[in-house]
Design a protein around this motif. Structure first.
Motif, PDB file in Angstrom:
ATOM      1  N   LYS A 164       0.830  -1.209   0.000  1.00  0.00           N
ATOM      2  CA  LYS A 164       0.000   0.000   0.000  1.00  0.00           C
ATOM      3  C   LYS A 164       0.863   1.258   0.000  1.00  0.00           C
ATOM      4  CE  LYS A 164      -3.079   2.511   3.152  1.00  0.00           C
ATOM      5  NZ  LYS A 164      -3.819   2.438   4.436  1.00  0.00           N
ATOM      6  N   TYR A 165       1.883   1.275   0.863  1.00  0.00           N
ATOM      7  CA  TYR A 165       2.709   2.485   0.954  1.00  0.00           C
ATOM      8  C   TYR A 165       3.730   2.566  -0.169  1.00  0.00           C
ATOM      9  CZ  TYR A 165       0.439   3.915   5.199  1.00  0.00           C
ATOM     10  OH  TYR A 165      -0.505   4.359   6.085  1.00  0.00           O
ATOM     11  N   ASP A 166       4.108   1.445  -0.727  1.00  0.00           N
ATOM     12  CA  ASP A 166       4.932   1.478  -1.939  1.00  0.00           C
ATOM     13  C   ASP A 166       4.182   2.204  -3.058  1.00  0.00           C
ATOM     14  OD1 ASP A 166       7.168   0.241  -0.966  1.00  0.00           O
ATOM     15  OD2 ASP A 166       6.640  -1.766  -1.700  1.00  0.00           O
ATOM     16  N   ARG A 167       2.920   1.827  -3.220  1.00  0.00           N
ATOM     17  CA  ARG A 167       2.104   2.450  -4.278  1.00  0.00           C
ATOM     18  C   ARG A 167       1.825   3.916  -3.964  1.00  0.00           C
ATOM     19  NH1 ARG A 167      -0.404  -2.571  -3.611  1.00  0.00           N
ATOM     20  NH2 ARG A 167      -2.059  -1.640  -2.337  1.00  0.00           N
ATOM     21  N   LEU A 168       1.570   4.214  -2.687  1.00  0.00           N
ATOM     22  CA  LEU A 168       1.264   5.587  -2.288  1.00  0.00           C
ATOM     23  C   LEU A 168       2.439   6.518  -2.562  1.00  0.00           C
ATOM     24  CD1 LEU A 168      -0.538   7.694  -0.853  1.00  0.00           C
ATOM     25  CD2 LEU A 168       0.490   6.943   1.304  1.00  0.00           C
ATOM     26  N   VAL A 169       3.625   6.115  -2.124  1.00  0.00           N
ATOM     27  CA  VAL A 169       4.812   6.957  -2.319  1.00  0.00           C
ATOM     28  C   VAL A 169       5.107   7.120  -3.803  1.00  0.00           C
ATOM     29  CG1 VAL A 169       7.299   7.130  -1.912  1.00  0.00           C
ATOM     30  CG2 VAL A 169       5.791   6.395  -0.059  1.00  0.00           C
ATOM     31  N   GLY A 170       4.966   6.035  -4.551  1.00  0.00           N
ATOM     32  CA  GLY A 170       5.197   6.119  -5.993  1.00  0.00           C
ATOM     33  C   GLY A 170       4.213   7.049  -6.677  1.00  0.00           C
ATOM     34  N   ALA A 171       2.943   6.983  -6.266  1.00  0.00           N
ATOM     35  CA  ALA A 171       1.914   7.848  -6.877  1.00  0.00           C
ATOM     36  C   ALA A 171       2.159   9.312  -6.545  1.00  0.00           C
ATOM     37  CB  ALA A 171       0.535   7.416  -6.388  1.00  0.00           C
ATOM     38  N   ILE A 172       2.549   9.579  -5.279  1.00  0.00           N
ATOM     39  CA  ILE A 172       2.821  10.965  -4.882  1.00  0.00           C
ATOM     40  C   ILE A 172       3.992  11.527  -5.666  1.00  0.00           C
ATOM     41  CG2 ILE A 172       3.638  12.421  -2.986  1.00  0.00           C
ATOM     42  CD1 ILE A 172       2.052  10.623  -1.084  1.00  0.00           C
ATOM     43  N   LEU A 173       5.048  10.726  -5.796  1.00  0.00           N
ATOM     44  CA  LEU A 173       6.222  11.179  -6.546  1.00  0.00           C
ATOM     45  C   LEU A 173       5.860  11.485  -7.992  1.00  0.00           C
ATOM     46  CD1 LEU A 173       9.251  11.712  -6.787  1.00  0.00           C
ATOM     47  CD2 LEU A 173       9.571   9.260  -7.216  1.00  0.00           C
ATOM     48  N   LYS A 174       5.100  10.586  -8.616  1.00  0.00           N
ATOM     49  CA  LYS A 174       4.709  10.785 -10.018  1.00  0.00           C
ATOM     50  C   LYS A 174       3.838  12.026 -10.175  1.00  0.00           C
ATOM     51  CE  LYS A 174       2.639   8.329 -13.941  1.00  0.00           C
ATOM     52  NZ  LYS A 174       2.016   7.062 -14.391  1.00  0.00           N
ATOM     53  N   ASN A 178       5.023  15.342 -12.262  1.00  0.00           N
ATOM     54  CA  ASN A 178       4.241  15.747 -13.432  1.00  0.00           C
ATOM     55  C   ASN A 178       3.634  17.132 -13.276  1.00  0.00           C
ATOM     56  OD1 ASN A 178       4.781  13.321 -14.684  1.00  0.00           O
ATOM     57  ND2 ASN A 178       2.871  12.351 -14.047  1.00  0.00           N
ATOM     58  N   SER A 179       3.479  17.558 -12.013  1.00  0.00           N
ATOM     59  CA  SER A 179       2.852  18.862 -11.755  1.00  0.00           C
ATOM     60  C   SER A 179       3.850  20.008 -11.761  1.00  0.00           C
ATOM     61  CB  SER A 179       2.125  18.840 -10.400  1.00  0.00           C
ATOM     62  OG  SER A 179       1.129  17.835 -10.391  1.00  0.00           O
ATOM     63  N   LEU A 180       5.114  19.714 -11.498  1.00  0.00           N
ATOM     64  CA  LEU A 180       6.115  20.773 -11.415  1.00  0.00           C
ATOM     65  C   LEU A 180       6.389  21.372 -12.783  1.00  0.00           C
ATOM     66  CD1 LEU A 180       8.742  19.426  -8.853  1.00  0.00           C
ATOM     67  CD2 LEU A 180       7.141  21.299  -8.537  1.00  0.00           C
ATOM     68  N   ASN A 181       6.292  22.679 -12.828  1.00  0.00           N
ATOM     69  CA  ASN A 181       6.564  23.409 -14.063  1.00  0.00           C
ATOM     70  C   ASN A 181       7.111  24.777 -13.661  1.00  0.00           C
ATOM     71  OD1 ASN A 181       5.795  25.487 -16.181  1.00  0.00           O
ATOM     72  ND2 ASN A 181       5.336  23.588 -17.288  1.00  0.00           N
ATOM     73  N   GLY A 182       8.326  25.058 -14.097  1.00  0.00           N
ATOM     74  CA  GLY A 182       8.967  26.302 -13.691  1.00  0.00           C
ATOM     75  C   GLY A 182       8.173  27.538 -14.038  1.00  0.00           C
ATOM     76  N   GLU A 183       7.586  27.540 -15.238  1.00  0.00           N
ATOM     77  CA  GLU A 183       6.805  28.702 -15.673  1.00  0.00           C
ATOM     78  C   GLU A 183       5.550  28.864 -14.815  1.00  0.00           C
ATOM     79  OE1 GLU A 183       4.617  30.373 -19.733  1.00  0.00           O
ATOM     80  OE2 GLU A 183       6.035  28.693 -19.829  1.00  0.00           O
ATOM     81  N   ASP A 184       4.883  27.746 -14.524  1.00  0.00           N
ATOM     82  CA  ASP A 184       3.687  27.796 -13.681  1.00  0.00           C
ATOM     83  C   ASP A 184       4.016  28.301 -12.277  1.00  0.00           C
ATOM     84  OD1 ASP A 184       2.192  26.871 -15.744  1.00  0.00           O
ATOM     85  OD2 ASP A 184       1.965  24.832 -14.975  1.00  0.00           O
ATOM     86  N   LEU A 185       5.141  27.817 -11.738  1.00  0.00           N
ATOM     87  CA  LEU A 185       5.517  28.221 -10.375  1.00  0.00           C
ATOM     88  C   LEU A 185       5.818  29.709 -10.309  1.00  0.00           C
ATOM     89  CD1 LEU A 185       7.767  25.232  -9.198  1.00  0.00           C
ATOM     90  CD2 LEU A 185       5.442  25.776  -8.470  1.00  0.00           C
TER      91      LEU A 185
END
Length: 231
Positions: A164-174, A178-185
């Motif tokens: 469960k936590y393997d999947r959770l940590v992997g999903a959070i990282l992904k 995918n959300s990080l964008n220098g221009e957006d920030l």
């Protein structure tokens, strides 16, 4: 008041002197300092511990001793006297700076065999982080108290939680990657919106929960390192 002079042969060392090791260069520095200022070299943590233990052996409690010494709590008394549990070679390692005060305290909680194990892990660079150090020491102490030095094959429930936590940590990282964008920030820094405080609070809560997950995993990692050390 008149001062009497005594021959050196009639002067005996104080048997309760906590300092046991005297370096010639330090004695010379101390003599020069006394001549100039009248002060003394600070006791090392081990010397403080020996002195405190001698007073405890006379019947004082840690709380009473702390009060007499002007400490706010008895924690300093405890963390000094516990160092006396260290094997002589590790007391010397502390004195020479081979191990830190924090590492020495964690080692002193353990029996001699596990002091050696934790020392080996420290030398191998496995315990530089304070959290990892506490985790390793705690794992050794737990197995010491339980009288076992192995862990059985994980149960189905344990495997389920781990997955469960393997999947959770992997999903959070992904999600974060995918959300990080220098221009957006850059644009986000200038946005004025009513939900900013709410989202900041949510992020703080996410970080708090992630710290709890990380702490549990660090503890498990410490147990793994201990197993490798004793196998």
């Amino acid at each position: 008041m008149a001062l009497d002079r005594l021959p050196l042969t009639e002067i005996a060392p104080n048997p309760n002197q906590p300092r046991k090791l005297f370096r010639k260069d330090k004695l010379e520095e101390l003599a020069a300092s006394i001549e100039e200022h009248g002060q003394r070299e600070d006791l090392t943590p081990l010397e403080e511990g020996r002195h405190m233990q001698a007073l405890l052996d006379r019947g004082l409690s840690m709380a009473e001793l702390a009060k007499k010494l002007g400490f706010k709590s008895h924690a300093r008394v405890y963390f000094r006297t516990i160092l006396l549990n260290l094997l002589p070679e590790y007391q010397e390692a502390l004195r020479c700076g081979i191990i830190s005060h924090a590492q020495a305290i964690e080692m002193s909680r353990l029996n001699p065999e596990n002091q050696q194990r934790l020392f080996d892990l420290i030398k191998a660079g496995k315990a530089q982080d304070p959290g990892k150090l506490r985790s390793l020491a705690g794992s050794l102490l737990n197995r010491e108290q339980q009288g076992v030095m192995f862990v059985a094959e994980p149960t189905e429930q344990e495997k389920k939680v781990l997955g469960k936590y393997d999947r959770l940590v992997g999903a959070i990282l992904k999600l974060v990657e995918n959300s990080l964008n220098g221009e957006d920030l850059s644009l986000l820094k200038t946005v004025l919106a009513s939900n900013l405080s709410l989202n900041i609070d949510r992020l703080d809560l996410i970080i708090k929960h992630l710290h709890k997950i990380k702490a549990a995993m660090v503890e498990a990692q410490g147990a793994q390192e201990v197993l490798r050390a004793v196998s």
